[in-house]
Design a protein around this motif. Sequence first.
Motif, PDB file in Angstrom:
ATOM      1  N   LEU A   1     -16.003  29.366  44.730  1.00  0.00           N
ATOM      2  CA  LEU A   1     -16.923  29.455  43.599  1.00  0.00           C
ATOM      3  C   LEU A   1     -16.506  28.484  42.498  1.00  0.00           C
ATOM      4  O   LEU A   1     -17.328  27.730  41.959  1.00  0.00           O
ATOM      5  CB  LEU A   1     -16.949  30.887  43.070  1.00  0.00           C
ATOM      6  N   LEU A   2     -15.213  28.482  42.183  1.00  0.00           N
ATOM      7  CA  LEU A   2     -14.702  27.585  41.142  1.00  0.00           C
ATOM      8  C   LEU A   2     -14.868  26.121  41.549  1.00  0.00           C
ATOM      9  O   LEU A   2     -15.255  25.270  40.727  1.00  0.00           O
ATOM     10  CB  LEU A   2     -13.229  27.897  40.866  1.00  0.00           C
ATOM     11  N   SER A   3     -14.577  25.827  42.808  1.00  0.00           N
ATOM     12  CA  SER A   3     -14.711  24.448  43.295  1.00  0.00           C
ATOM     13  C   SER A   3     -16.166  23.989  43.245  1.00  0.00           C
ATOM     14  O   SER A   3     -16.463  22.849  42.857  1.00  0.00           O
ATOM     15  CB  SER A   3     -14.183  24.336  44.730  1.00  0.00           C
ATOM     16  N   GLY A   4     -17.075  24.888  43.633  1.00  0.00           N
ATOM     17  CA  GLY A   4     -18.487  24.548  43.621  1.00  0.00           C
ATOM     18  C   GLY A   4     -19.017  24.293  42.221  1.00  0.00           C
ATOM     19  O   GLY A   4     -19.789  23.348  41.993  1.00  0.00           O
ATOM     20  N   LEU A   5     -18.591  25.100  41.277  1.00  0.00           N
ATOM     21  CA  LEU A   5     -19.024  24.914  39.887  1.00  0.00           C
ATOM     22  C   LEU A   5     -18.497  23.600  39.315  1.00  0.00           C
ATOM     23  O   LEU A   5     -19.231  22.844  38.669  1.00  0.00           O
ATOM     24  CB  LEU A   5     -18.556  26.097  39.027  1.00  0.00           C
TER      25      LEU A   5
ATOM     26  N   ILE B   1     -18.901  31.186  33.213  1.00  0.00           N
ATOM     27  CA  ILE B   1     -18.549  31.817  34.486  1.00  0.00           C
ATOM     28  C   ILE B   1     -17.225  31.237  35.007  1.00  0.00           C
ATOM     29  O   ILE B   1     -16.333  31.984  35.445  1.00  0.00           O
ATOM     30  CB  ILE B   1     -19.677  31.597  35.514  1.00  0.00           C
ATOM     31  N   TYR B   2     -17.086  29.924  34.931  1.00  0.00           N
ATOM     32  CA  TYR B   2     -15.900  29.237  35.461  1.00  0.00           C
ATOM     33  C   TYR B   2     -14.621  29.743  34.795  1.00  0.00           C
ATOM     34  O   TYR B   2     -13.643  30.084  35.484  1.00  0.00           O
ATOM     35  CB  TYR B   2     -16.055  27.728  35.241  1.00  0.00           C
ATOM     36  N   TYR B   3     -14.631  29.801  33.480  1.00  0.00           N
ATOM     37  CA  TYR B   3     -13.419  30.236  32.774  1.00  0.00           C
ATOM     38  C   TYR B   3     -13.308  31.760  32.709  1.00  0.00           C
ATOM     39  O   TYR B   3     -12.197  32.309  32.713  1.00  0.00           O
ATOM     40  CB  TYR B   3     -13.387  29.634  31.367  1.00  0.00           C
ATOM     41  N   GLY B   4     -14.447  32.435  32.665  1.00  0.00           N
ATOM     42  CA  GLY B   4     -14.412  33.896  32.614  1.00  0.00           C
ATOM     43  C   GLY B   4     -13.805  34.509  33.856  1.00  0.00           C
ATOM     44  O   GLY B   4     -13.044  35.479  33.788  1.00  0.00           O
ATOM     45  N   ILE B   5     -14.134  33.938  35.018  1.00  0.00           N
ATOM     46  CA  ILE B   5     -13.577  34.440  36.277  1.00  0.00           C
ATOM     47  C   ILE B   5     -12.057  34.306  36.295  1.00  0.00           C
ATOM     48  O   ILE B   5     -11.347  35.163  36.831  1.00  0.00           O
ATOM     49  CB  ILE B   5     -14.202  33.677  37.469  1.00  0.00           C
TER      50      ILE B   5
ATOM     51  N   SER C   1     -20.697  38.859  38.881  1.00  0.00           N
ATOM     52  CA  SER C   1     -21.016  38.531  40.272  1.00  0.00           C
ATOM     53  C   SER C   1     -19.876  37.770  40.927  1.00  0.00           C
ATOM     54  O   SER C   1     -19.530  38.010  42.088  1.00  0.00           O
ATOM     55  CB  SER C   1     -22.302  37.698  40.320  1.00  0.00           C
ATOM     56  N   GLY C   2     -19.266  36.841  40.171  1.00  0.00           N
ATOM     57  CA  GLY C   2     -18.142  36.084  40.706  1.00  0.00           C
ATOM     58  C   GLY C   2     -16.936  36.955  41.013  1.00  0.00           C
ATOM     59  O   GLY C   2     -16.161  36.650  41.916  1.00  0.00           O
ATOM     60  N   LEU C   3     -16.783  38.035  40.259  1.00  0.00           N
ATOM     61  CA  LEU C   3     -15.650  38.944  40.466  1.00  0.00           C
ATOM     62  C   LEU C   3     -15.959  40.052  41.470  1.00  0.00           C
ATOM     63  O   LEU C   3     -15.113  40.892  41.753  1.00  0.00           O
ATOM     64  CB  LEU C   3     -15.246  39.583  39.124  1.00  0.00           C
ATOM     65  N   GLY C   4     -17.180  40.050  41.995  1.00  0.00           N
ATOM     66  CA  GLY C   4     -17.547  41.064  42.981  1.00  0.00           C
ATOM     67  C   GLY C   4     -17.957  42.391  42.384  1.00  0.00           C
ATOM     68  O   GLY C   4     -17.946  43.417  43.066  1.00  0.00           O
TER      69      GLY C   4
ATOM     70  N   ILE D   1     -10.476  41.479  45.532  1.00  0.00           N
ATOM     71  CA  ILE D   1     -11.237  40.259  45.370  1.00  0.00           C
ATOM     72  C   ILE D   1     -10.830  39.249  46.441  1.00  0.00           C
ATOM     73  O   ILE D   1      -9.647  39.031  46.691  1.00  0.00           O
ATOM     74  CB  ILE D   1     -11.002  39.660  43.966  1.00  0.00           C
ATOM     75  N   ASP D   2     -11.809  38.653  47.069  1.00  0.00           N
ATOM     76  CA  ASP D   2     -11.557  37.619  48.083  1.00  0.00           C
ATOM     77  C   ASP D   2     -11.184  36.325  47.358  1.00  0.00           C
ATOM     78  O   ASP D   2     -12.046  35.644  46.784  1.00  0.00           O
ATOM     79  CB  ASP D   2     -12.817  37.433  48.922  1.00  0.00           C
ATOM     80  N   SER D   3      -9.897  35.976  47.364  1.00  0.00           N
ATOM     81  CA  SER D   3      -9.434  34.796  46.630  1.00  0.00           C
ATOM     82  C   SER D   3     -10.059  33.512  47.161  1.00  0.00           C
ATOM     83  O   SER D   3     -10.325  32.571  46.408  1.00  0.00           O
ATOM     84  CB  SER D   3      -7.903  34.697  46.703  1.00  0.00           C
TER      85      SER D   3
END
Length: 501
Positions: free
Chosen positions: A243-247, A114-118, A160-163, A235-237
């Motif tokens: 999301l990235l920070s949380g992961l 998810i982290y890199y895919g987003i 989901s991460g991309l909305g 997309i809400d940057s």
Amino acid sequence: MKKNNIIFLKEEVKMDQNFKKPSLAISLIIVLFLFGSFAVQLVTTGAPDVHMTLIFSAAFAVVLLTIFNKTPMALIEEGIIHGTKIATISMMILMFIGVMIPAWIAAGTIPSLIYYGIQIISPSVFLLTTTLVCSLSCLATGTSWGTAATFGVALMGIGSGLGIDPAMTAGAIISGAIFGDKLSPISDTVNLSSATCEVNVFAHIKSVATATIPGYILALAAAIFLGMKHSKGQIDSHEVDALLSGLSAHFNVTPIFAIISLIPMILVIVLALRKFNALATIVISALVGMGIAIVFQGYHLTDMMSYMNYGYVIDTGNANIDKLLNRGGLQSMMWTVSIGYLGLSYGGILEKTGVLNTLLFSAKSVTSNARNLILTHMLAGMATVMATASPYVGILIPGRMFIAGYDKLGIKRTVASRTLEHSGICLDPLLPWSLGAVYFSGVLGVSPLEYAPYTVLCWTVPIIAAFYAITGIFVWKEDSLPDGAEADKTAETAVRSGTEN
């Protein structure tokens, strides 16, 4: 649709002749009760109670058969055992996938993807990329189930991460997986369909491709069209950054550890390509994921046992991350497992008591020409899957019952074998109580009623196949009719050949 180790024995294909065959009227009433129950609930509530509907429908069938047909309870019990036998390995796979998913999350497999895919995949091409990735995975491995459980789970998180609407993502995953499943020479349904109609596997695939490729093109076009609605500007940057920070705060997603975390997924792909037992593959991957989580992510064994049983649990302070990762577990799959057992038990009753035979034999009277034969064959395959919840039964019974009609009209048997793929196999992922839908909805977390409109390949291929039947396009004729002895080979031979391929 790779549901390994399901073995159909001769007695599971042939109807017991020591009892009175149910009449067409009784058979129709039994099946219409099931369909009517679902239809009424859809209209009145919009969300049918699949479990109780299957229980009431089975009870209704038993009452009619015992009172009006004098069917012995021993035969009904045999049908239930037959259905649960078909379900067991598939349901075990589903349960262990529930165990595997939390292990992958804790190991960092899914968080890393998810982290890199987003960051890598653009929202505008996400659905297209999803369809293509799942297609290639399933073509290589022959397993739509394995594809959904590996790439599918990760892609649901990325979407989901991309909305992206989860129903759209699930539709793209299933369209891609079913495409690969229908054209892979190592797919079990491909081998079973070709063996049931006694045709070469590659000749069968060539025939299946006539409708599957146009359906796939339409699925790709739909993915492109729907993807256009998700440009970067939408997309809400700030949300993505959070999301990235949380992961990264809760998982080690540095490149070297991300590569290590992919080992469980790589294992699944490699073992599937080597045709390793599906159940064993999933167990191995889950255990390796657990080991990586303990060694590299700092979890304790007791934590992992709890996660793998009840599902992964984390509180990151970010609701979106928690929604992505709080999932899986053996217990989370029991709702769908129970549907699988109930649906196939109901189907086993109908098969063993002769209800299906009565319905399908009555349909043979309208197969006087190629158009009627193919269309009736398609409808019979769909009805069989609807009634039994099993795509395997939808291949075996209509396949053997209608094959003589193709021989009589001088139509190549590859037309018959592809009809099996274009009917019940395409419908299987869309019925809430069918084996495929139970699996996909359980793994992807989206109900069939939600993802069905976006599973473009599954509903366009039957339409294309019906068009071919009506117009005569790709309805090939035999230069000479097959030998009579070949036409009379038993379903047992066909099934054995399919399971050995």
